[in-house]
Design an enzyme around this catalytic site. Structure first.
Site, mmCIF file in Angstrom:
data_model
loop_
_atom_site.group_PDB
_atom_site.id
_atom_site.type_symbol
_atom_site.label_atom_id
_atom_site.label_comp_id
_atom_site.label_asym_id
_atom_site.label_seq_id
_atom_site.Cartn_x
_atom_site.Cartn_y
_atom_site.Cartn_z
ATOM 1 C CB VAL A 138 3.046 8.093 0.456
ATOM 2 C CG1 VAL A 138 1.911 9.007 0.052
ATOM 3 C CG2 VAL A 138 2.632 7.169 1.593
ATOM 4 C CE LYS A 173 -5.566 4.720 0.663
ATOM 5 N NZ LYS A 173 -5.287 6.143 0.414
ATOM 6 C CB SER A 185 -2.185 4.602 -1.257
ATOM 7 O OG SER A 185 -2.505 5.509 -0.236
ATOM 8 C CE1 TYR A 245 -2.803 8.642 -2.843
ATOM 9 C CE2 TYR A 245 -0.646 9.145 -3.741
ATOM 10 C CZ TYR A 245 -1.450 8.406 -2.896
ATOM 11 O OH TYR A 245 -0.895 7.437 -2.098
ATOM 12 C CE1 TYR A 298 -5.961 2.995 4.489
ATOM 13 C CE2 TYR A 298 -4.977 4.295 6.249
ATOM 14 C CZ TYR A 298 -5.217 4.087 4.907
ATOM 15 O OH TYR A 298 -4.708 4.965 3.982
#
Length: 415
Positions: A350, A153, A150, A332, A280
């Site tokens: 993660v 992102k 992540s 998150y 992705y």
């Protein structure tokens, strides 16, 4: 009117008293925060296409580099103090590293991606990059490669902004979701809440694929953008990517869920969902080190200019937009508490990755695989909280160290 004038005079005396009592280190930080001056090639920081041009800043902000408020230092003193601040930061990070190394490891690595489950949980590295000078520092497993997950992102988002400007927000919102990063939830306009959760990142991957025409072109655009920010060649972990694709049923379901509720997204994602997932998962499977993360974090903190190369990677307003979303949504559903306690833009992953952007000052990269129940690196969060506890003026809303370090602060939000 007489009472009003007396109140105004009292307020002016009070403000003057505060300025004379501000610590020198903090006033230096205030000047740097307001003048957008933080890398060795200062004139290159504001290109003509940027919404944050230097001339515009001078018109809109009375605190320019020529402004010296009571108690503040001149530019040469500011430069010296900023470098000293970076040295202080590195010294503090070293102490934090050794403290956490002596502490029993808590948390577990991510288990839903088999390739991440088998990582050595003892690995731990921290790196930092100074915005003003491009200096770097690291400790621990700083040269060990890990996948971005992540942490990619923000780069997906800023790359999409470069292609489409703010068209991206026709499809993705701005708000924290208050839910897990892979939850089946949309905002009131039937969009994914923000680009920092899986639904938002999948839609942005669709947008990149739609704009660039092929998954190869989209992947290359992401890699080029990441390498420019990291100042390094980025490798790719095919085993992790295949593992994510094989166990990507939830992401596939998320895309179907989003398309069901949004006609515009149905048009955007008319390409094969397998191609969207490939783009992705490929971005998530890019391999970096904490040195790379620190350079990426510093590039955002430096409003789009890589402080090591002095080259512009993105427009200043795109860096600002990305940091804004990192601040609100980057951790998150721990984002609110992190913003309250640490008060800095950050993005976790993660894989155990975490990068933190301290605007106009420096970038920090951390890697420690064991995660808490939310999905954030346990040691990564500890590094951030211990750093701001030691240097309270780093918090975005710290007025001065006395106010930010009051004992009542910890009593408001429990550990």
């Amino acid at each position: 009117m007489r009472l009003f004038k007396e109140a105004l005079q009292q307020a002016n005396r009070w403000c003057a008293a505060i300025h004379t009592q501000l610590p020198r280190q903090r006033t230096s930080a205030l000047v740097n925060h307001h003048t957008f001056r933080c890398a060795s090639a200062t004139s290159s920081h504001h290109d003509s296409g940027s919404a944050f041009s230097l001339e515009a800043d001078r018109e809109q902000n009375p605190l320019t580099e020529s402004t010296v408020l009571p108690g503040m230092q001149n530019e040469s003193q500011i430069d010296t103090q900023l470098c000293a601040t970076f040295d202080d930061l590195c010294s503090t990070l070293e102490e934090i590293y050794h403290t956490l190394q002596r502490t029993p490891i808590q948390g577990e690595p991510a288990s839903y991606i088999p390739e991440l489950k088998n990582v050595d949980t003892t690995q731990f590295g921290i790196s930092a990059t100074c915005c003003k000078t491009g200096r770097t520092w690291n400790i621990g497993n700083s040269s060990e490669k890990f996948t971005m997950q992540s942490a990619a992102k923000p780069l997906l988002y800023s790359r999409a902004l470069a292609l489409t400007q703010h068209k991206v927000h026709d499809f993705v919102g701005y708000e924290p979701s208050g839910q897990a990063f892979n939850a089946f939830v949309l905002d009131a306009n039937f969009k994914p809440h923000n680009p920092m959760i899986n639904g938002g990142a999948l839609v942005i991957s669709s947008l990149l694929l739609h704009e660039l025409g092929s998954k190869t072109a989209a992947y290359k655009a992401i890699v080029d953008h990441t390498e420019s920010a990291a100042n390094n060649k980025i490798t790719y972990n095919n085993r992790v990517c295949l593992s994510e694709l094989e166990h990507g049923d939830r992401n596939t379901a998320l895309m179907h869920f989003i398309r069901e509720h949004q006609d515009d997204l149905r048009t955007l994602t008319q390409t094969r969902l397998s191609d969207v997932l490939t783009v992705y998962c490929s971005a998530c499977s890019l391999e970096v080190t904490t040195d790379d993360l620190a350079s990426i974090a510093a590039t955002y903190a430096n409003y789009g200019v890589n402080p090591i190369t002095a080259k512009r990677v993105m427009q200043a307003d795109h860096a600002r937009a990305t940091m804004s979303l990192m601040y609100n949504c980057g951790m998150y559903d721990y984002s609110g508490r992190f913003a309250f306690r640490v008060g800095l833009p950050a993005k976790s992953a993660v894989s155990g990755a975490l990068f933190i952007s301290v605007p106009n000052t420096f970038g920090i990269g951390v890697w420690a695989p064991p995660l808490d129940k939310i999905g954030n690196s346990v040691r990564g969060v500890s590094v951030a909280e211990m750093l701001v506890a030691t240097h309270p003026n780093l918090h975005m809303f710290a007025q001065n160290t006395c106010l930010a370090a009051t004992s009542g602060y910890d009593s408001i939000v429990p550990h």
